[in-house]
Scaffold this motif. Structure first.
Motif, PDB file in Angstrom:
ATOM      1  N   SER A 100      -4.622  -0.742   0.408  1.00 41.61           N
ATOM      2  CA  SER A 100      -5.583  -1.585   1.107  1.00 41.61           C
ATOM      3  C   SER A 100      -6.115  -0.894   2.357  1.00 41.61           C
ATOM      4  CB  SER A 100      -4.931  -2.924   1.470  1.00 41.61           C
ATOM      5  OG  SER A 100      -3.856  -2.740   2.376  1.00 41.61           O
TER       6      SER A 100
ATOM      7  N   THR B  35      -3.782  -9.328   1.671  1.00 38.23           N
ATOM      8  CA  THR B  35      -4.699 -10.183   2.420  1.00 38.23           C
ATOM      9  C   THR B  35      -4.246 -10.362   3.865  1.00 38.23           C
ATOM     10  OG1 THR B  35      -5.237 -11.368   0.377  1.00 38.23           O
ATOM     11  CG2 THR B  35      -5.801 -12.442   2.453  1.00 38.23           C
TER      12      THR B  35
ATOM     13  N   ASN C 250      -4.875  -7.195   5.960  1.00 41.96           N
ATOM     14  CA  ASN C 250      -6.301  -7.042   6.260  1.00 41.96           C
ATOM     15  C   ASN C 250      -6.748  -8.042   7.322  1.00 41.96           C
ATOM     16  OD1 ASN C 250      -7.171  -4.825   4.701  1.00 41.96           O
ATOM     17  ND2 ASN C 250      -7.167  -6.068   2.849  1.00 41.96           N
ATOM     18  N   GLN C 251      -6.246  -9.290   7.249  1.00 40.58           N
ATOM     19  CA  GLN C 251      -6.596 -10.276   8.262  1.00 40.58           C
ATOM     20  C   GLN C 251      -6.063  -9.846   9.636  1.00 40.58           C
ATOM     21  OE1 GLN C 251      -8.483 -12.827   8.037  1.00 40.58           O
ATOM     22  NE2 GLN C 251      -8.622 -13.453   5.906  1.00 40.58           N
TER      23      GLN C 251
END
Length: 557
Positions: free
Chosen positions: A426, A540, A543-544
């Motif tokens: 990611s 997720t 990344n947040q």
């Protein structure tokens, strides 16, 4: 007497010519091959691939290849074998990769299936199978002059019932410069197993490789004709080529130069007959040398240039600075390091660089308290300097090993490597972050270093339940010459009613000495999370966290 003198002069001329051509033999390219055949797939075994790989490996050895044969390989074994092939090809030569077994395409990307693949859906393929694109990247990284990739892996998709896409066969892949890719059938089509020992494609490939005097294009053309005939047109092999030199699996023996007929003599002279025999042997040897020299000249012309001396000088200077830093940390008296000199050859620079690397390793091992970083795949200072020069507006980010905790009776420790892989993947996909210690591009991200047991315990004193130790982060940042570090912990708790997972993302600014914390959680009524949900949540939440750290959006937890 006159005839004998003429023959003696001619033999002397041929001997001098052979001595002139002999250096061409020393430059003959090394031929290296990796051959893989997978048959023993659980519940979907194939009859031919192991036989195919065994026969191809034996034939290549007869043709002068250094062959590594792997049958019924797991994903890890296949990946290690590909890395080994790339390392051996770094010295140059001709490389060959052959695979027989199950192969599928997902979203336009091709994957080769190991025997231990556990694939339940399309989402599992990239983590359970071996990417054909990654194999091409390893061959391109080797920088050798020619590569041959042969994929007899276009059989029916054994996982089609669990796939959303109904695409069959393999997707089209263009061969990199200096390479040729050969497929058992055309893109999107399916290849068949054979009724005998070998598959239809490999049976015809073996026959063509044994034919002397055919270059590689004629070889695969003969394979194509044979397969079309055997399958009555249902299967058509296909190639993609960017070769810039010629290649022959089996050379055609050169015709010997006819020796001049000596004048008729009523009684044969023994010395004259001996000179004739010597002349004929030398003529044959000269013809062989001429053909080998021609091929070597073509391959040398296509060879990729070695690393420039300027790059070697830059690496040497960076390593010498690291030696000075380590000596300062160890309170040792600095020793002047010889600077790179103008006119040094690449061999001299490489030898000097190797000696400095040994000094770095010795200083790290002898540091008080023991080494905290046991292994690095690259010089950390050189990597940081290169990253800062390429980053632009991106955040240069180093990643330390993750921490995990599973509360309950069923810890999923086998998920840890997949979580690390998903985290680093990611990061490489973000346009605002440049991860220094993970591969950038199409290569699979990996940790380039590990911590010793004491240092990892010091980094995570409370395990995944608490933050990392700031003093340890500061020390690691100094050793890695890093400005920003990321540490991620995953804490999973479950009871009889539900399961909850927490992701704790810590970002440490080494220049300011500040540690910022971001957390996220997700609950599920069942006791266990599916692995795909678990990996997606890790991706997720990380990344947040980065979005909030970079000021792009407000946190949602």
């Amino acid at each position: 007497m006159r005839t004998r003198m003429t023959l003696a002069i001619f033999v002397s001329f041929l001997a001098a010519t052979i001595l002139f051509l002999s250096p061409a033999l020393a430059a003959a390219p090394v031929k290296t091959a990796l051959v893989i055949g997978n048959s023993d797939y659980p519940g979907m075994a194939l009859a031919n691939p192991v036989h195919d790989a065994t026969d191809i490996g034996r034939e290549l050895e007869e043709l002068g290849f250094q062959v590594t044969l792997l049958t019924n390989g797991t994903r890890r074994q296949m990946e290690e074998a590909v890395r080994g092939l790339s390392k051996r090809l770094a010295d140059g030569g001709v490389g060959l990769f052959y695979f027989a077994g199950h192969g599928i395409q997902v979203n336009g990307e091709n994957y080769l299936i190991p025997v231990d693949a556990d694939i339940e859906s399309e989402a599992d393929v990239r983590y359970e199978a071996v990417s054909a694109g990654r194999i091409l990247d390893h061959l391109k990284l080797a920088g050798n002059q020619m590569n041959i990739i042969i994929l007899d892996a276009c059989r029916n998709n054994p996982f089609s019932r669990s796939m959303r896409s109904e695409t069959t066969g393999l997707a089209r892949m263009d061969a990199p410069t200096g390479s040729i890719m050969a497929y058992a059938t055309a893109p999107g089509s399916v290849a068949a197993d054979g009724e005998g020992r070998n598959g239809v494609y490999t049976k015809n490939l073996l026959r063509a490789m044994r034919t002397p005097g055919m270059d590689i294009y004629d070889t695969f053309m003969q394979v194509r004709r044979g397969v079309i005939k055997d399958t009555q047109g249902r299967q058509t092999p296909w190639e993609s080529s960017s070769l810039i030199g010629k290649f022959y699996f089996r050379e055609k023996k050169p015709e010997p130069v006819a020796a001049p007929a000596p004048p008729a003599a009523p009684v044969p002279d023994p010395e004259t007959e001996a000179l004739k025999a010597q002349l004929l042997a030398m003529q044959q040897q000269m013809a062989t040398l001429q053909e080998q020299a021609r091929q070597n000249a073509e391959l040398v012309q296509a060879r990729k240039p070695d690393q420039s001396t300027e790059e070697l000088k830059a690496q040497l200077a960076a390593m010498q600075r690291q030696v000075a830093d380590l000596r300062q940390q160890a309170d040792m008296k600095p020793q002047p390091a010889p600077a790179p000199q103008d006119g040094q050859t690449e061999e001299e620079l490489k030898a000097q660089l190797a000696a400095v690397r040994q000094q770095v390793a010795a200083l790290q091992q002898n540091r008080p308290g023991g080494p905290s970083i046991l292994r690095t795949d690259t010089d950390s200072l050189a990597a940081q300097e290169k990253a800062r020069g390429q980053a632009g507006d991106r955040l240069v980010l180093s990643v330390v090993p993750m921490a995990f905790r599973w509360q309950g009776n069923h810890p999923k420790t086998e998920w840890h490597p997949k979580a690390r892989q998903r985290l680093l993947e990611s990061l490489t996909k973000r346009e605002d972050v440049l991860p220094v210690f993970s591969a950038v591009g199409e290569l699979e991200p990996v940790h380039p270093y590990t911590l010793n047991e004491d240092r990892e315990t010091a980094l995570w004193p409370s395990g995944a339940a608490g933050p990392p130790d700031t003093r340890t982060l500061k020390l690691i940042a100094k050793e890695l010459h890093a400005d920003t570090l990321m540490a991620v912990a995953v804490d999973q708790r479950s009871n009889k009613i539900r399961a909850r997972i927490f992701t704790l993302c810590y970002i440490y600014d080494a220049r300011k000495g500040e540690l910022k914390t971001y957390s996220a959680s997700m609950a599920q009524p069942d006791m266990f999370f599916p692995m795909s949900d678990y990996l997606m949540f890790v991706q997720t939440s990380v990344n947040q966290s980065l979005d909030e750290y970079l000021g792009k959006k407000r946190g949602w937890w």
